[in-house]
Design an enzyme around this catalytic site. Structure first.
Site, short mmCIF file in Angstrom:
data_model
loop_
_atom_site.label_atom_id
_atom_site.label_comp_id
_atom_site.label_asym_id
_atom_site.label_seq_id
_atom_site.Cartn_x
_atom_site.Cartn_y
_atom_site.Cartn_z
CG ASP A 30 106.63 -71.99 -5.18
OD1 ASP A 30 105.51 -71.79 -4.71
OD2 ASP A 30 107.20 -73.09 -5.15
CG ASP A 34 104.09 -68.70 -8.59
OD1 ASP A 34 102.96 -68.70 -8.07
OD2 ASP A 34 105.14 -68.81 -7.93
CD GLU A 67 105.35 -69.65 -0.69
OE1 GLU A 67 106.13 -70.34 -1.38
OE2 GLU A 67 104.23 -70.05 -0.36
CG HIS A 97 97.91 -70.22 -4.33
ND1 HIS A 97 98.81 -69.22 -4.00
CD2 HIS A 97 98.65 -71.32 -4.49
CE1 HIS A 97 100.03 -69.71 -3.98
NE2 HIS A 97 99.97 -70.98 -4.29
O1 TEU Z 1 103.98 -73.07 -0.98
C1 TEU Z 1 105.09 -73.22 -0.13
C2 TEU Z 1 104.72 -73.68 1.22
O2 TEU Z 1 105.59 -74.22 1.87
C3 TEU Z 1 103.43 -73.37 1.95
O3 TEU Z 1 102.60 -72.70 1.14
C4 TEU Z 1 102.76 -74.65 2.49
O4 TEU Z 1 103.71 -75.47 2.99
C5 TEU Z 1 102.00 -75.42 1.43
O5 TEU Z 1 101.03 -74.58 0.88
C6 TEU Z 1 101.31 -76.66 2.07
O6 TEU Z 1 100.17 -76.31 2.79
C7 TEU Z 1 104.35 -72.88 -2.35
C8 TEU Z 1 103.09 -72.68 -3.18
O7 TEU Z 1 102.45 -71.47 -2.79
C9 TEU Z 1 102.21 -73.88 -2.98
O8 TEU Z 1 100.97 -73.72 -3.68
C10 TEU Z 1 102.94 -75.10 -3.53
O9 TEU Z 1 102.18 -76.26 -3.20
C11 TEU Z 1 104.34 -75.23 -2.90
O10 TEU Z 1 105.06 -74.01 -2.82
C12 TEU Z 1 105.20 -76.15 -3.77
O11 TEU Z 1 105.51 -75.48 -4.97
#
Ligand code: TEU
Ligand code: CA
Length: 557
Positions: A200, A98, A257, A330
């Site tokens: 990410d 990641d 993402e 997740h």
């Molecule tokens: O998530 C980015 C993100 O903006 C969305 O997944 C959402 O805003 C967040 O999950 C809050 O509900 C990525 C990762 O997948 C996530 O697990 C991390 O918390 C986030 O980035 C920060 O690194």
């Protein structure tokens, strides 16, 4: 479309902390993953994406990295990581890590040096501004609630930006030295034999500067960060440079993402010379989310809403590139608990949901436990919750006037913890995940839903996923399943999700997304029944009488 090695593959997301604990400390680890590689090979998956396992204080469960060149001892050692890459390679499997570079941890040495000398080299690795009483540089709301500005430790005259948790200071991508450090790390990992990365929150690296306010959208006077992202221009310069400096020379597989992408950008993101190999379709994931918060969002999508999202996404991508399809990850509730009403939750409806997303055009990602139909967990109280995002949304619900019980019930439907409970291997202690005390409570339904029971049952959800994967990889049909055009079929029929996949063969996918039976007239004669989630197929005079939640794939003449 130019063919790529990964197009006909199947990907699987592992959340290491909850996958398998090999040493009884209640935390999943790398040796645990290695011990389950044969299970994953038998399932038929090829690409394994590991959520972060770098050194981290776990303020955001590892998405807050304190050393990009290390493995956190909770998960194992660098030797374990190298062994995992080697063992995966022996099985023709690829490991993705990641890439979390919009921000690092406030315990990273870069941030520590920035705190010591905000005006020095490392001060410019972050967004650090002078502090004026009562006035913030901008009113953006953090994804985890509250302002995106936090006083710099020990320097009340300074503050730093964090669009996520305050322990996740944003890296300043406008600074070429930051970019150079990031690219150096990416190449270091790719040289170790990684297949590539999941990338990410990458759309956040380009901010609209200078900092400015956007219209407040809640009582807190803050504004959803999407309002800024909609105006931020030029993320492509960074992404193109990163691809040229790292991914392309290694022919690495990358999956972005990407939320908030602009339609005209899709070709740049995942087209032939795109920044990434692919990116996730999040249309269904974000549908029904209210700007007010989870408490005000719809906990379920109707079959019609789900259908409109998947067809719109397919239409938007077309043949520009290969999208990646999910029903959960997740960060999301369990897909079967989000797209199927509780009263209709059963093996048949779980298999239907699996079949619909799997037969779409795109690379299917399976999230750990999805293959056995794991469901949302139960929270007795807010004390059961680990996830910072859920805790924030709970506060938002209370502030909106909901009582504690109702607030918990509302946010529980969306909690990221739903997907982070231990993988359910068997009916043993803690579902066979750990001999110790699991870091997060096991879902009590593991006695009913677990790998061991389903491996012995040819009608299990697990067995159905294996059939879907086998169909996607079959010599006779893979060309059509991977590259075939997707054409909606009987789109107006309520709660019917139908589409053809048209390549060297013509396949018809029919999903009766309701418990009421229905009759469907075939557009042409059936050549062969390829998949059926029920025992029988009631086909007479070119018409199929479909049962509750029946899912079929057939080859048409
Ligand atoms: O998530 C980015 C993100 O903006 C969305 O997944 C959402 O805003 C967040 O999950 C809050 O509900 C990525 C990762 O997948 C996530 O697990 C991390 O918390 C986030 O980035 C920060 O690194
Ligand atoms: Ca462990």
């Amino acid at each position: 479309m130019k063919k790529q090695w990964w197009h006909d593959k199947v990907a699987y997301q592992i959340y290491p902390k909850s996958f398998y604990d090999s040493n009884g400390d209640g935390i999943g680890d790398l040796p645990g993953i290695i011990s389950k590689l044969d299970y994953l090979k038998d399932l038929g998956v090829d690409i394994l994406w590991l959520s972060p396992i770098y050194k981290s204080p776990l303020a955001d469960e590892g998405y807050d990295i304190a050393d990009y060149y290390s493995i956190d001892p909770r998960f194992g050692t660098m030797e374990d990581m190298e062994r995992l890459i080697a063992e995966a390679k022996k099985r023709d499997m690829y490991i993705l890590m990641d890439l979390v570079v919009n921000h690092c941890s406030d315990e990273h040495e870069w941030f520590r040096k920035a705190v010591q000398d905000p005006d020095g080299k490392y001060g410019n690795f972050f967004y650090i501004e002078d502090r004026e009483e009562g006035k913030l540089p901008c009113n953006w709301r953090s994804y985890f609630g509250g302002p995106v500005w936090e006083p710099l430790p020990g320097r009340p005259d300074k503050q730093y930006l964090h669009v996520f948790h305050k322990k996740q200071p944003d890296l300043n991508w406008e600074n070429p030295e930051v970019r150079r450090e990031v690219y150096k790390n990416i190449n270091w990992w790719l040289d170790k034999g990684l297949g590539g990365f999941r990338i990410d929150a990458i759309i956040n690296i380009k901010k609209k500067l200078p900092f400015c306010d956007y219209p407040a959208d809640r009582e807190d006077g803050l504004s959803c960060i999407d309002n800024m992202l909609a105006e931020a221009k030029g993320v492509g310069e960074f992404l193109g440079e990163m691809a040229r400096e790292t991914f392309r020379p290694h022919n690495a597989f990358t999956v972005g993402e990407v939320f908030n992408e602009k339609k005209e950008e899709i070709k740049d993101f995942i087209g032939e010379n795109g920044y990434f190999s692919t990116m996730f379709d999040f249309a269904e994931t974000v549908y029904g989310k209210s700007p007010k918060g989870w408490y005000d969002s719809s906990a379920f999508l109707t079959p019609e809403e789900y259908k409109s999202c998947i067809f719109a996404a397919q239409e938007k991508i077309g043949d520009v590139g290969m999208i990646s399809n999910i029903i959960e990850n997740h960060d999301e509730p369990r897909g079967v608990s989000h797209y199927i009403l509780p009263e209709d939750l059963c093996d048949e409806s779980k298999k239907l949901l699996a079949g619909v997303y799997f037969m779409l055009r795109g690379l299917p990602f399976i999230y750990q436990g999805q293959e056995i139909g794991m469901e949302n967990t139960v929270f007795q109280s807010i004390e059961d919750v680990d996830d910072v995002s859920t805790l924030d949304e709970y506060r938002v619900a209370l502030n909106a006037g909901l009582g504690e019980e109702e607030a918990l019930k509302k946010v529980a439907a969306f909690s990221r913890d739903n997907a982070r409970t231990p993988m359910q291997w068997n009916t043993g202690k803690n579902a066979g995940f750990t001999e110790g005390t699991p870091w997060l409570r096991t879902n009590p339904n593991y006695l009913r839903i677990n790998v061991e029971a389903q491996e012995k049952d040819e009608n299990s959800v697990l067995a159905f996923y294996k059939k879907l994967i086998a169909l996607r990889k079959s010599e006779e049909y893979k060309e059509t399943v991977v590259y075939g055009k997707l054409v909606p079929f009987m789109e107006q029929e309520k709660n019917l999700i139908g589409f053809t996949r048209e390549g060297d063969k013509k396949l018809l996918v029919l999903a009766n997304f309701q418990k009421e039976p229905r009759q469907v007239a075939l557009p042409s004669e059936m050549e062969k029944l390829l998949l059926n989630n029920l025992k029988d197929l009631d086909l007479k005079d070119g018409k199929i009488n479909m049962g509750a939640y029946q899912f079929i794939v057939l080859e048409l003449r």
